[in-house]
Design a protein around this motif. Structure first.
Motif, PDB file in Angstrom:
ATOM      1  N   VAL A   4     -51.902 -27.039  -9.475  1.00 58.04           N
ATOM      2  CA  VAL A   4     -50.984 -26.771 -10.577  1.00 58.04           C
ATOM      3  C   VAL A   4     -51.031 -25.285 -10.916  1.00 58.04           C
ATOM      4  O   VAL A   4     -52.079 -24.762 -11.299  1.00 58.04           O
ATOM      5  CB  VAL A   4     -51.327 -27.598 -11.833  1.00 58.04           C
ATOM      6  CG1 VAL A   4     -50.271 -27.369 -12.915  1.00 58.04           C
ATOM      7  CG2 VAL A   4     -51.456 -29.078 -11.503  1.00 58.04           C
ATOM      8  N   LEU A   5     -49.886 -24.615 -10.751  1.00 54.25           N
ATOM      9  CA  LEU A   5     -49.722 -23.235 -11.187  1.00 54.25           C
ATOM     10  C   LEU A   5     -48.978 -23.299 -12.514  1.00 54.25           C
ATOM     11  O   LEU A   5     -47.821 -23.740 -12.549  1.00 54.25           O
ATOM     12  CB  LEU A   5     -48.920 -22.438 -10.158  1.00 54.25           C
ATOM     13  CG  LEU A   5     -49.462 -22.432  -8.731  1.00 54.25           C
ATOM     14  CD1 LEU A   5     -48.531 -21.644  -7.813  1.00 54.25           C
ATOM     15  CD2 LEU A   5     -50.870 -21.879  -8.676  1.00 54.25           C
ATOM     16  N   PHE A   6     -49.642 -22.913 -13.587  1.00 49.92           N
ATOM     17  CA  PHE A   6     -49.016 -23.056 -14.896  1.00 49.92           C
ATOM     18  C   PHE A   6     -49.198 -21.812 -15.746  1.00 49.92           C
ATOM     19  O   PHE A   6     -50.077 -20.997 -15.502  1.00 49.92           O
ATOM     20  CB  PHE A   6     -49.528 -24.318 -15.617  1.00 49.92           C
ATOM     21  CG  PHE A   6     -50.938 -24.258 -16.143  1.00 49.92           C
ATOM     22  CD1 PHE A   6     -51.180 -24.224 -17.503  1.00 49.92           C
ATOM     23  CD2 PHE A   6     -52.030 -24.286 -15.287  1.00 49.92           C
ATOM     24  CE1 PHE A   6     -52.479 -24.189 -18.002  1.00 49.92           C
ATOM     25  CE2 PHE A   6     -53.330 -24.268 -15.767  1.00 49.92           C
ATOM     26  CZ  PHE A   6     -53.561 -24.210 -17.129  1.00 49.92           C
ATOM     27  N   GLY A   7     -48.331 -21.675 -16.729  1.00 45.54           N
ATOM     28  CA  GLY A   7     -48.338 -20.532 -17.637  1.00 45.54           C
ATOM     29  C   GLY A   7     -46.941 -20.342 -18.205  1.00 45.54           C
ATOM     30  O   GLY A   7     -46.011 -21.094 -17.890  1.00 45.54           O
ATOM     31  N   GLY A  12     -44.981 -16.036 -12.696  1.00 48.56           N
ATOM     32  CA  GLY A  12     -45.143 -16.020 -11.250  1.00 48.56           C
ATOM     33  C   GLY A  12     -45.402 -17.373 -10.616  1.00 48.56           C
ATOM     34  O   GLY A  12     -45.727 -17.450  -9.433  1.00 48.56           O
ATOM     35  N   LYS A  13     -45.237 -18.434 -11.364  1.00 44.95           N
ATOM     36  CA  LYS A  13     -45.518 -19.787 -10.845  1.00 44.95           C
ATOM     37  C   LYS A  13     -44.710 -20.100  -9.590  1.00 44.95           C
ATOM     38  O   LYS A  13     -45.272 -20.459  -8.554  1.00 44.95           O
ATOM     39  CB  LYS A  13     -45.220 -20.846 -11.928  1.00 44.95           C
ATOM     40  CG  LYS A  13     -46.022 -20.702 -13.193  1.00 44.95           C
ATOM     41  CD  LYS A  13     -45.652 -21.731 -14.229  1.00 44.95           C
ATOM     42  CE  LYS A  13     -44.249 -21.639 -14.749  1.00 44.95           C
ATOM     43  NZ  LYS A  13     -43.975 -20.452 -15.586  1.00 44.95           N
ATOM     44  N   LEU A  68     -47.530 -27.971  -8.150  1.00 45.30           N
ATOM     45  CA  LEU A  68     -46.657 -28.070  -9.311  1.00 45.30           C
ATOM     46  C   LEU A  68     -46.532 -26.683  -9.925  1.00 45.30           C
ATOM     47  O   LEU A  68     -47.552 -26.043 -10.217  1.00 45.30           O
ATOM     48  CB  LEU A  68     -47.246 -29.024 -10.353  1.00 45.30           C
ATOM     49  CG  LEU A  68     -47.257 -30.506 -10.019  1.00 45.30           C
ATOM     50  CD1 LEU A  68     -48.181 -31.263 -10.947  1.00 45.30           C
ATOM     51  CD2 LEU A  68     -45.847 -31.062 -10.100  1.00 45.30           C
ATOM     52  N   SER A  69     -45.320 -26.204 -10.106  1.00 42.20           N
ATOM     53  CA  SER A  69     -45.106 -24.910 -10.768  1.00 42.20           C
ATOM     54  C   SER A  69     -44.308 -25.179 -12.045  1.00 42.20           C
ATOM     55  O   SER A  69     -43.090 -25.154 -12.039  1.00 42.20           O
ATOM     56  CB  SER A  69     -44.413 -23.919  -9.828  1.00 42.20           C
ATOM     57  OG  SER A  69     -43.244 -24.456  -9.250  1.00 42.20           O
ATOM     58  N   TRP A  90     -56.340 -26.549 -11.207  1.00 44.59           N
ATOM     59  CA  TRP A  90     -55.482 -25.875 -12.178  1.00 44.59           C
ATOM     60  C   TRP A  90     -55.636 -24.359 -12.061  1.00 44.59           C
ATOM     61  O   TRP A  90     -56.754 -23.850 -12.072  1.00 44.59           O
ATOM     62  CB  TRP A  90     -55.860 -26.309 -13.590  1.00 44.59           C
ATOM     63  CG  TRP A  90     -55.614 -27.758 -13.846  1.00 44.59           C
ATOM     64  CD1 TRP A  90     -56.481 -28.795 -13.640  1.00 44.59           C
ATOM     65  CD2 TRP A  90     -54.416 -28.345 -14.342  1.00 44.59           C
ATOM     66  NE1 TRP A  90     -55.888 -29.982 -13.988  1.00 44.59           N
ATOM     67  CE2 TRP A  90     -54.623 -29.742 -14.420  1.00 44.59           C
ATOM     68  CE3 TRP A  90     -53.177 -27.833 -14.731  1.00 44.59           C
ATOM     69  CZ2 TRP A  90     -53.639 -30.618 -14.871  1.00 44.59           C
ATOM     70  CZ3 TRP A  90     -52.206 -28.713 -15.184  1.00 44.59           C
ATOM     71  CH2 TRP A  90     -52.438 -30.086 -15.248  1.00 44.59           C
ATOM     72  N   VAL A  91     -54.501 -23.654 -11.982  1.00 43.71           N
ATOM     73  CA  VAL A  91     -54.501 -22.194 -11.952  1.00 43.71           C
ATOM     74  C   VAL A  91     -53.564 -21.717 -13.062  1.00 43.71           C
ATOM     75  O   VAL A  91     -52.357 -21.958 -13.023  1.00 43.71           O
ATOM     76  CB  VAL A  91     -54.037 -21.639 -10.583  1.00 43.71           C
ATOM     77  CG1 VAL A  91     -54.018 -20.109 -10.611  1.00 43.71           C
ATOM     78  CG2 VAL A  91     -54.939 -22.158  -9.465  1.00 43.71           C
ATOM     79  N   TYR A  92     -54.156 -21.041 -14.042  1.00 43.42           N
ATOM     80  CA  TYR A  92     -53.428 -20.537 -15.203  1.00 43.42           C
ATOM     81  C   TYR A  92     -53.027 -19.091 -14.939  1.00 43.42           C
ATOM     82  O   TYR A  92     -53.876 -18.240 -14.679  1.00 43.42           O
ATOM     83  CB  TYR A  92     -54.321 -20.644 -16.433  1.00 43.42           C
ATOM     84  CG  TYR A  92     -53.745 -20.110 -17.708  1.00 43.42           C
ATOM     85  CD1 TYR A  92     -52.475 -20.466 -18.144  1.00 43.42           C
ATOM     86  CD2 TYR A  92     -54.505 -19.264 -18.524  1.00 43.42           C
ATOM     87  CE1 TYR A  92     -51.965 -19.992 -19.337  1.00 43.42           C
ATOM     88  CE2 TYR A  92     -54.004 -18.786 -19.721  1.00 43.42           C
ATOM     89  CZ  TYR A  92     -52.738 -19.153 -20.120  1.00 43.42           C
ATOM     90  OH  TYR A  92     -52.225 -18.688 -21.300  1.00 43.42           O
ATOM     91  N   LEU A  93     -51.731 -18.818 -14.976  1.00 37.61           N
ATOM     92  CA  LEU A  93     -51.192 -17.487 -14.709  1.00 37.61           C
ATOM     93  C   LEU A  93     -50.781 -16.831 -16.018  1.00 37.61           C
ATOM     94  O   LEU A  93     -50.093 -17.449 -16.839  1.00 37.61           O
ATOM     95  CB  LEU A  93     -49.992 -17.585 -13.766  1.00 37.61           C
ATOM     96  CG  LEU A  93     -50.237 -18.308 -12.440  1.00 37.61           C
ATOM     97  CD1 LEU A  93     -48.936 -18.413 -11.651  1.00 37.61           C
ATOM     98  CD2 LEU A  93     -51.314 -17.616 -11.625  1.00 37.61           C
TER      99      LEU A  93
END
Length: 141
Positions: A4-7, A12-13, A68-69, A90-93
């Motif tokens: 999951v790329l979220f922010g 930049g997701k 998931l973006s 989970w990756v928080y941008l």
């Protein structure tokens, strides 16, 4: 695996998700268009996020790696996906400069703790540096 790329919007997701071709991408904007969900209230957002979580879980349970973006601003929506499977990263941008979509930011965004997500600042890091960090993170199971 579900990555999951979220922010907030414009962090930049989608850009980073496109650089991960080994994953099937579920993009928040495209999902909203597909289901014609224009409800940006907390309830509307959670409903959209839970739908994305269900789709990702289904694909992943059939052997497909998914990225998931989506914004995922609420802990309850993140907890919902975590309740479906333990195979989530989970990756928080984040970024701090104006990029033109600040009027779309979620004002009550519930920021993750360092234990909950890898945090990457897309203002300071290049796309390649972000992808390198993401790949290290997902391989450090």
């Amino acid at each position: 695996m579900i990555l999951v790329l979220f922010g907030q919007p414009n962090c930049g997701k989608t850009t980073l998700a496109k650089l991960l071709p080994e994953f099937h991408n579920i993009d928040g904007d495209k999902l909203r268009d597909l289901f014609q969900n224009k409800d940006f209230s907390r309830e509307g957002r959670v409903k959209n996020l839970n739908r994305a979580s269900d789709i990702a879980h289904y694909l992943n349970s059939n052997g497909t790696d998914v990225v998931l973006s989506l914004v995922y601003p609420y802990k309850e929506a993140r907890d919902y996906l975590n309740s479906l499977t333990t195979d989530v990263k989970w990756v928080y941008l984040i970024y701090e400069v104006d990029r033109g979509r600040e009027k779309f930011h979620v004002q009550d965004f519930e920021h993750p703790t360092p234990e909950e997500a890898l945090c990457l600042n897309t203002e300071w890091m290049t796309e390649e540096e972000c992808i390198t960090e993401i790949k290290k993170y997902i391989n450090d199971k």
